[in-house]
Structure formats: C-alpha cells, structure tokens
Motif scaffolding. Structure first.
Motif, PDB file in Angstrom:
ATOM      1  N   VAL A  90      31.682  51.771  46.446  1.00 56.63           N
ATOM      2  CA  VAL A  90      32.017  50.421  46.006  1.00 56.63           C
ATOM      3  C   VAL A  90      31.842  50.369  44.499  1.00 56.63           C
ATOM      4  O   VAL A  90      30.742  50.620  43.994  1.00 56.63           O
ATOM      5  N   GLN A  91      32.908  50.075  43.804  1.00 57.31           N
ATOM      6  CA  GLN A  91      32.858  49.947  42.361  1.00 57.31           C
ATOM      7  C   GLN A  91      32.648  48.487  42.004  1.00 57.31           C
ATOM      8  O   GLN A  91      33.464  47.625  42.323  1.00 57.31           O
ATOM      9  N   VAL A  92      31.533  48.207  41.359  1.00 57.32           N
ATOM     10  CA  VAL A  92      31.262  46.837  40.919  1.00 57.32           C
ATOM     11  C   VAL A  92      32.240  46.491  39.809  1.00 57.32           C
ATOM     12  O   VAL A  92      32.377  47.240  38.838  1.00 57.32           O
ATOM     13  N   PRO A  93      32.952  45.370  39.917  1.00 54.74           N
ATOM     14  CA  PRO A  93      33.978  45.049  38.911  1.00 54.74           C
ATOM     15  C   PRO A  93      33.403  44.923  37.509  1.00 54.74           C
ATOM     16  O   PRO A  93      32.240  44.534  37.325  1.00 54.74           O
ATOM     17  N   THR A  94      34.209  45.231  36.535  1.00 56.49           N
ATOM     18  CA  THR A  94      33.828  45.047  35.140  1.00 56.49           C
ATOM     19  C   THR A  94      33.431  43.594  34.902  1.00 56.49           C
ATOM     20  O   THR A  94      34.137  42.672  35.307  1.00 56.49           O
ATOM     21  N   GLY A  95      32.297  43.393  34.271  1.00 59.56           N
ATOM     22  CA  GLY A  95      31.797  42.050  34.008  1.00 59.56           C
ATOM     23  C   GLY A  95      30.863  41.523  35.074  1.00 59.56           C
ATOM     24  O   GLY A  95      30.100  40.580  34.829  1.00 59.56           O
TER      25      GLY A  95
ATOM     26  N   LEU B  12      20.624  56.416  40.826  1.00 57.11           N
ATOM     27  CA  LEU B  12      21.001  57.578  40.034  1.00 57.11           C
ATOM     28  C   LEU B  12      21.806  57.156  38.804  1.00 57.11           C
ATOM     29  O   LEU B  12      22.252  56.007  38.709  1.00 57.11           O
ATOM     30  N   PRO B  13      22.017  58.065  37.869  1.00 60.89           N
ATOM     31  CA  PRO B  13      22.923  57.759  36.761  1.00 60.89           C
ATOM     32  C   PRO B  13      24.290  57.326  37.277  1.00 60.89           C
ATOM     33  O   PRO B  13      24.729  57.749  38.353  1.00 60.89           O
ATOM     34  N   VAL B  14      24.965  56.515  36.501  1.00 57.93           N
ATOM     35  CA  VAL B  14      26.212  55.922  36.971  1.00 57.93           C
ATOM     36  C   VAL B  14      27.271  56.970  37.286  1.00 57.93           C
ATOM     37  O   VAL B  14      28.125  56.758  38.163  1.00 57.93           O
ATOM     38  N   ASP B  15      27.222  58.112  36.608  1.00 56.35           N
ATOM     39  CA  ASP B  15      28.234  59.153  36.832  1.00 56.35           C
ATOM     40  C   ASP B  15      27.752  60.253  37.770  1.00 56.35           C
ATOM     41  O   ASP B  15      28.345  61.339  37.827  1.00 56.35           O
ATOM     42  N   ALA B  16      26.687  59.988  38.513  1.00 59.00           N
ATOM     43  CA  ALA B  16      26.140  61.008  39.412  1.00 59.00           C
ATOM     44  C   ALA B  16      27.156  61.387  40.481  1.00 59.00           C
ATOM     45  O   ALA B  16      27.907  60.546  40.991  1.00 59.00           O
ATOM     46  N   ASP B  17      27.170  62.650  40.831  1.00 57.50           N
ATOM     47  CA  ASP B  17      28.044  63.163  41.887  1.00 57.50           C
ATOM     48  C   ASP B  17      27.297  63.049  43.217  1.00 57.50           C
ATOM     49  O   ASP B  17      26.265  63.701  43.416  1.00 57.50           O
TER      50      ASP B  17
ATOM     51  N   ALA C 239      27.828  54.262  48.241  1.00 53.01           N
ATOM     52  CA  ALA C 239      27.377  54.312  46.855  1.00 53.01           C
ATOM     53  C   ALA C 239      27.972  53.131  46.102  1.00 53.01           C
ATOM     54  O   ALA C 239      29.182  52.905  46.154  1.00 53.01           O
ATOM     55  N   PHE C 240      27.120  52.385  45.417  1.00 49.50           N
ATOM     56  CA  PHE C 240      27.544  51.276  44.571  1.00 49.50           C
ATOM     57  C   PHE C 240      27.442  51.736  43.126  1.00 49.50           C
ATOM     58  O   PHE C 240      26.367  52.123  42.674  1.00 49.50           O
ATOM     59  N   ARG C 241      28.561  51.676  42.427  1.00 55.32           N
ATOM     60  CA  ARG C 241      28.564  52.083  41.016  1.00 55.32           C
ATOM     61  C   ARG C 241      28.820  50.855  40.153  1.00 55.32           C
ATOM     62  O   ARG C 241      29.751  50.096  40.404  1.00 55.32           O
ATOM     63  N   GLY C 242      27.996  50.686  39.132  1.00 58.20           N
ATOM     64  CA  GLY C 242      28.197  49.550  38.254  1.00 58.20           C
ATOM     65  C   GLY C 242      27.607  49.766  36.887  1.00 58.20           C
ATOM     66  O   GLY C 242      26.647  50.538  36.717  1.00 58.20           O
ATOM     67  N   ASP C 243      28.166  49.066  35.897  1.00 55.51           N
ATOM     68  CA  ASP C 243      27.661  49.161  34.530  1.00 55.51           C
ATOM     69  C   ASP C 243      26.419  48.314  34.314  1.00 55.51           C
ATOM     70  O   ASP C 243      25.672  48.528  33.360  1.00 55.51           O
TER      71      ASP C 243
END
Length: 457
Positions: free
Chosen positions: A57-62, A45-50, A17-21
């Motif tokens: 993998v958390q995409v870095p801020t920015g 999915l929504p960024v906060d999906a379970d 899962a890749f999560r990013g803003d």
C-alpha cells in the motif's frame, strides 16, 4: 485508497507493506516502510527497503500514516437506549473518524454496567457487531459500594463515577463519603476511578433556563469543577488510588492539577474536542446541540486549556461522545435547561481539534499523543496508539490538508444532530485498518465489522 496501490485482493493477504514519506513512528514523522504480518507490525524499515509481502500500500503524496486513534470516553448507550446510539453505528462512526479503539461508558445503557451481569448483557449486545475494538468501563455508584472487585476481575478497565447527578436515575452519584470510599476500594484493587467532577452544591437547580446560552453557562460555574477536583485530589492523596478527571472544561483547575502531578499523585486528566474548538461567545441562542456538562466556556478559557494540553498537564483528549435523539436535544424549544446535555463528536472530534491546532500553528506531531498514546496509557493498552514492532496493525491513512464540510445527516452517528454541523474541518481519513485488515475508506464507507471486545484480564 485515493492514489494507493494494492497488489493482491485484500481477502488473500497474509502480509502487507505500507510505504510512505510521512509515517508516525518513534514520536516523529519520517519516511518508512511498515511491514504487517499476522495483524501486527512486524518491522519498521527504511522507505526503500526490499521486502517480500503479499501486498503493498503506497500512502499518497501529502498523506500521512498514523496509528489508529484511541477514544476512552464514548457513550454507546446500548442496550436500553439504542435509539440514542448503538454499537453498530458508534463503531462505524469511529472507524470513519480514524478511531480504532473505544472504551464504552457504563451509562446511559440500561442496565448500567455496575454489575458483572450487566457487563455480560452489554458484551452480548456488542458481540459480532463492532467495526473497531471495544473495551468497557464499569460504574461506581452508591448501590455497588464495597462490591467493585467482581467487575474488576471480569475485565473492566476502571470505574466511572459522578459527583453530581448523572442525568439518568439508574446511575446515582457519589457524595463526599462515597467518593472517599470508592477511592479506598479502588486503591486496594490497584484499579482506576474516573470521575465526572462537578460539585452539586455549586450547581443551579434543574429547570428551564431559556434559550440564551449565558444562563446555562452561569448555572454550572467554574467553581463547581474546582471544588470537586480539589476533593478528588485530596482523596487520591489520602488513599493512594489512581484517579482520572474526565472532560475538564474549566482551565482554572489546571494549577491544582499541575501541583498534584508535581507532588507525584497518581492523577490524570482529559479534555474534549468541543472545549478546545468551540467557545461560549459563538453558541447561538436556542442551539441546544452545544449543551454539554460541564459546559463549553469562553475563548480565554479555551486558550488556557490548549496551554495545559501542550505542557502535559492534560494527558489526553477524548470525545465524550454523548449522543441522544433529536427530540431530546431540540424538542425543548431551545431551552438550555431542559435539553439533554451531550456532544456527539466521535466521527469528527479529531479533525475538529486538528483544525483548531492548525489555526494556532500547532503541528500534528504535538497533537497526536493526546489521541493515541495518552488514552492508550490510561487503560493500559500499550500495544496500540503506536507504529512499532509488536504493536497491533491499527493504522490510519490521513490527509491533513484536505478540507470537508460536516453534514450531520451524513455522519454515521445514529441521530443527525451535531455541534459541528456546517463546520468546515481540516483533514480527511482516507483509510482505516484494523488488525491488518482494511475496514473503512473515505469513498466506500465501512466495509467490515472485524472489531474485537477487549478485557483488561
């Protein structure tokens, strides 16, 4: 990845899962979680999906999460001129530039890809050695007139043709009758002819021109492109064939291309990063690393090319990565008439264009389609260039605000010469993922050769 978190070792992953803003999906940046299973995007999915996955993998801020870029105009040159470039070096450069799919031109390899046998030779050269996915163009030359069907059935994505001498003896150009015949043949196949459109009658004779760029620029005037493109448009109108105008440098041809599209003719057009970012007034004397055909023109012309890109007349941007040895580029004493023509830009072309886009106030979301869905559509690869359920998990983690100075000797291109050497470019590719696996990082380089060879059939 800088600032990322990976919960399990990469080799053991079945899902990620890749999560990013800022995730590029449905034509916009938005917060999202991208779930990848079996090498494809399973869900957005929504960024906060379970979600239950093997790794996050958390995409870095920015930073942003992009689909892998697609470059449909790359000269790999292997076999035959592997000292110019090769599948290993070219695809490493692609991966580090965020490009996950390339389509290789039928020249300057020896043999050129003008027969099924030559295609097999090229595929054998690439097998097991590529860091990104690789497809192949065939060639339309006088020698295979009337015999394009076998190459089409063998899986090439279309046929490259020159209307002026190509620069290598083994890949001849089509005259007016040859172009019309090739278009007619391609129409029967429902294929695609891609065209280097310069009229040889409008070009100066080959030979020394000196170290001043102006003489070279005058030797390949805008009318050479305009006359050739008009001939392509007339041929498309007469035959119904699909045609694509390669590496447009002359913005003066845009009105006729715009009119052809408005008429409904099946014609597309590309330009290149060097035409969008470099201009004739800033080419130093003797700097033959800036020589390409057609040539880099003036700043006003560049402005008009950007207008054509933004209004959709230009469908895509491709690098026309056309490398050679340093001796061929610089061993002529800086004479623009004698040096090999070609810009090596595969690893830096997207960042160079993004740098100029920022200068012009053009946001990333306006630029991305030209490097993703535009080229993917040209070759019918609808499963890439997007982040959407069912698409291939070709993903790029990109920091759009970072800056880096290009050092030609540090690029993965085989030969350390570049028109971008010394330039400070905006953007940094932090990670590149191919078929759901991480294959390159900014800090560790290319870590895998998991690319696949593509076929249209």
């Amino acid at each position: 990845m800088n600032g990322s978190r990976t919960d399990v070792p990469e080799a053991s992953r079945a899902s990620t899962a890749f999560r990013g803003d800022r995730v590029w999906t449905d034509g916009a940046f938005r917060p999202a979680t991208v779930v990848v299973r079996g090498g494809r995007v399973d869900a957005v999915l929504p960024v906060d999906a379970d979600v239950t996955v093997d790794a996050v993998v958390q995409v870095p801020t920015g930073a942003v999460l992009l689909p892998g870029l697609v470059d449909t105009h790359v000269h790999v040159n292997e076999p035959g001129r592997t000292e110019w470039e090769g599948f290993a070096s070219a695809t490493r450069a692609a991966a580090l530039g965020g490009v996950t799919t390339i389509v290789d031109m039928p020249l300057n390899s020896i043999p050129p890809t003008t027969t099924v046998g030559a295609l097999a030779v090229k595929q054998a050269s690439a097998e097991g050695r590529v860091a990104v996915d690789v497809g192949f163009w065939g060639g339309a030359v006088p020698e295979n007139a009337g015999a394009l069907r076998p190459l089409w059935q063998a899986g090439v994505f279309g046929f490259k043709s020159f209307l002026a001498p190509s620069g290598v003896d083994e890949f001849g150009h089509l005259d007016a009758a040859g172009l019309r015949a090739a278009l007619a043949e391609v129409a029967v196949l429902d294929g695609l002819l891609i065209v280097h459109a310069e009229d040889p009658d409008r070009l100066a004779a080959n030979g020394a021109l000196g170290t001043g760029y102006r003489a070279f620029l005058d030797s390949r005037p805008p009318v050479a492109e305009e006359d050739a493109i008009a001939r392509v448009i007339d041929g498309v109108r007469a035959t119904g064939a699909r045609a694509h105008v390669l590496h447009l440098s002359d913005a003066g041809a845009l009105p006729m291309l715009r009119a052809a599209k408005a008429e409904g003719l099946p014609i597309t057009v590309e330009t290149c990063p060097h035409y969008l970012t470099l201009d004739a007034d800033h080419v130093p004397d003797g700097a033959t690393e800036f020589k390409c055909c057609p040539p880099i023109r003036d700043a006003g012309n560049q402005d008009a090319l950007w207008d054509g890109l933004l209004d959709g007349t230009i469908d895509l941007v491709a690098t026309d990565h056309s490398p050679s040895t340093v001796d061929l580029k610089r061993g002529t004493g800086g004479d623009f008439g004698l040096a090999w023509g070609g810009i090596a830009g595969l690893q830096v072309g997207f960042r160079a264009t993004w740098t100029e886009a920022v200068r012009r106030g053009i946001p990333l979301d306006r630029l991305l389609p030209a490097f993703t869905t535009g080229p993917a559509a040209l070759v019918g690869l609808g499963d890439r260039g997007v982040i959407a359920p069912g698409a291939l998990a070709h993903l790029v983690v990109f920091d759009p605000d970072a800056t880096e100075t290009v050092h030609a000797e540090a690029l993965e291109h085989r030969n350390p010469i570049s028109a971008y050497d010394g330039a400070t470019l905006r953007g940094r590719v932090l990670e590149t993922w191919l078929h759901g696996n991480r294959v390159a990082t900014a800090t560790g380089g290319v870590t895998a050769t998991d690319g696949r060879l593509l076929s249209r059939v």
